[in-house]
Design an enzyme around this catalytic site. Structure first.
Site, mmCIF file in Angstrom:
data_model
loop_
_atom_site.group_PDB
_atom_site.id
_atom_site.type_symbol
_atom_site.label_atom_id
_atom_site.label_comp_id
_atom_site.label_asym_id
_atom_site.label_seq_id
_atom_site.Cartn_x
_atom_site.Cartn_y
_atom_site.Cartn_z
ATOM 1 N N LEU A 33 4.870 1.898 -4.976
ATOM 2 C CA LEU A 33 5.794 0.499 -5.168
ATOM 3 C C LEU A 33 6.691 0.718 -4.825
ATOM 4 O O LEU A 33 7.949 1.399 -4.829
ATOM 5 C CB LEU A 33 4.945 0.844 -7.014
ATOM 6 C CG LEU A 33 4.168 0.690 -7.159
ATOM 7 C CD1 LEU A 33 3.971 1.132 -8.705
ATOM 8 C CD2 LEU A 33 3.210 -0.337 -6.441
ATOM 9 N N HIS A 34 7.397 -0.012 -4.662
ATOM 10 C CA HIS A 34 8.766 -0.499 -4.516
ATOM 11 C C HIS A 34 9.546 -1.947 -5.150
ATOM 12 O O HIS A 34 8.233 -2.913 -5.496
ATOM 13 C CB HIS A 34 9.002 -0.749 -2.876
ATOM 14 C CG HIS A 34 8.221 -1.222 -2.301
ATOM 15 N ND1 HIS A 34 8.372 -2.833 -2.308
ATOM 16 C CD2 HIS A 34 7.158 -1.299 -1.903
ATOM 17 C CE1 HIS A 34 7.329 -3.460 -1.444
ATOM 18 N NE2 HIS A 34 6.710 -2.851 -1.303
ATOM 19 N N GLY A 36 9.464 -4.741 -3.902
ATOM 20 C CA GLY A 36 8.706 -6.715 -3.963
ATOM 21 C C GLY A 36 7.552 -6.560 -4.698
ATOM 22 O O GLY A 36 7.432 -6.920 -5.411
ATOM 23 N N HIS A 37 6.657 -5.167 -4.863
ATOM 24 C CA HIS A 37 5.851 -5.485 -5.776
ATOM 25 C C HIS A 37 6.645 -5.143 -7.136
ATOM 26 O O HIS A 37 5.622 -6.532 -7.894
ATOM 27 C CB HIS A 37 5.201 -3.610 -6.262
ATOM 28 C CG HIS A 37 4.439 -3.306 -4.514
ATOM 29 N ND1 HIS A 37 5.262 -2.177 -4.323
ATOM 30 C CD2 HIS A 37 3.384 -3.858 -4.049
ATOM 31 C CE1 HIS A 37 4.589 -1.991 -2.719
ATOM 32 N NE2 HIS A 37 3.355 -2.578 -3.047
ATOM 33 N N LYS A 184 11.028 -5.484 2.401
ATOM 34 C CA LYS A 184 10.527 -3.829 1.835
ATOM 35 C C LYS A 184 9.259 -3.460 1.846
ATOM 36 O O LYS A 184 7.998 -4.798 2.129
ATOM 37 C CB LYS A 184 10.256 -4.173 0.267
ATOM 38 C CG LYS A 184 11.657 -4.246 -0.179
ATOM 39 C CD LYS A 184 12.358 -3.051 -0.732
ATOM 40 C CE LYS A 184 13.826 -3.419 -1.120
ATOM 41 N NZ LYS A 184 14.414 -2.318 -1.619
ATOM 42 N N SER A 185 8.344 -2.135 2.084
ATOM 43 C CA SER A 185 6.615 -2.213 2.753
ATOM 44 C C SER A 185 7.063 -0.691 2.339
ATOM 45 O O SER A 185 7.528 0.337 3.050
ATOM 46 C CB SER A 185 6.435 -2.645 4.029
ATOM 47 O OG SER A 185 4.693 -2.052 4.812
ATOM 48 N N SER A 186 5.746 -1.041 2.208
ATOM 49 C CA SER A 186 5.427 0.807 1.847
ATOM 50 C C SER A 186 5.568 1.755 2.955
ATOM 51 O O SER A 186 5.505 2.626 3.438
ATOM 52 C CB SER A 186 4.007 0.746 0.166
ATOM 53 O OG SER A 186 3.733 0.546 -0.312
#
Ligand code: AMP
Length: 279
Positions: A33-34, A36-37, A184-186
């Site tokens: 998780l970042h 964005g989540h 942002k992305s995993s």
């Protein structure tokens, strides 16, 4: 905050909450998780009495040559981020809990899934729809929150909920970006230093497209060409698609009108990244 790994535990907790009159907000994720989540969880926190987050790397939405095995996972770190929101329950099932022996029922769609990511990922949305409907049945949320980062997914889920009379309100949330513009992305963790720099070409190219649109350009072909030209200046980048589609139906449009999705997918080295703007 509870962490549950069985359907039964989630069901009984949600049942209890519903009996007490609480509303339930749900954020489905694949974890790692970042921010964005977190923005989706915060929206759920503002909207609902109880917040459920699922963390499940869903094998069904990965193609045979995709990154299912290498997809990053870190439940401990994810739980810490959820605590800060705070989230009430994390559902973290193993694949065997979601897909019992003999599993053979799927949710599929005749439209919306053939363009954009559907072209190179032909079975992806079937996997997404199937797991999201299962999660909706398990969590029984009043509201569910999805990022515009995955704009085609958001459109597909909205269509599925309408078509199948699913009693969940779908809330789309804006894309959260790094300071330099990268969405942002995993999967950004796959990028080495050089690739991380090269990945800026996605947001830069979309900014170029936006500039044209703001100046009055309405022809999709012109907008697509301008975006592609920018991406092609980056030696580490390889275009999967640059497309302009109607945001509701995900069908190509020749001239911009109404809610239009300008979407791109670009390989940076071996990593496939997506980004978009809605105009
Ligand atoms: P994932 O874990 O990648 O399956 O994403 C779970 C949810 O978070 C999806 O609804 C995504 O669209 C959303 N999401 C992922 N990245 C972002 C971002 N940068 N900004 C907003 N939402 C995002």
């Amino acid at each position: 905050m509870k962490i549950c790994d069985t359907v039964e535990e989630v069901r009984s907790q949600v049942k209890q909450w519903k009996k007490e009159g609480f509303s339930v907000g749900f954020v489905p994720t694949m974890g790692y998780l970042h921010e964005g989540h977190k923005s989706l969880m915060e929206k759920a926190r503002q909207t609902c009495d109880k917040v459920v987050v699922s963390i499940f790397v869903n094998p069904m939405q990965f193609g045979p040559t995709e990154d299912l095995e290498s997809y990053p996972r870190d439940l401990e770190k994810d739980a810490k981020l959820c605590e800060t929101v705070p989230v009430d329950l994390i559902f973290h099932p193993q694949p065997e809990e979601m897909y019992k022996d003999g599993f053979c029922s799927y949710v599929d769609m005749n439209g919306l899934t053939t363009e954009l990511c559907g072209k190179t990922r032909p079975t992806h949305f079937r996997g997404v729809q199937t797991v999201v409907l299962k999660l909706f049945h398990i969590v029984q949320p009043d509201y569910a929150f999805f990022g515009q980062k995955d704009a085609q997914q958001l459109a597909v889920i909205k269509r599925m909920v309408t078509d199948l009379n699913v009693d969940v309100k779908i809330v789309g949330c804006p894309i959260i970006r790094e300071e330099d513009g990268l969405a942002k992305s995993s999967r950004n963790t796959y990028l080495n230093k050089e690739e991380r720099q090269a990945a800026l070409i996605l947001s830069k190219s979309l900014a170029e497209g936006k500039k044209l649109i703001d100046a009055g350009e309405k022809q999709s072909a012109v907008i697509k060409k301008a975006i592609a030209n920018v991406i092609e200046t980056e030696p580490l980048a390889r275009i999967d698609y640059v497309d302009v589609v109607d945001f509701d139906t995900i069908t190509p449009v020749e001239t911009l009108n109404g809610s239009t999705l300008v979407a791109i997918a670009v390989y940076i080295g071996k990593t496939r990244l997506i980004d978009n703007i809605i105009v």
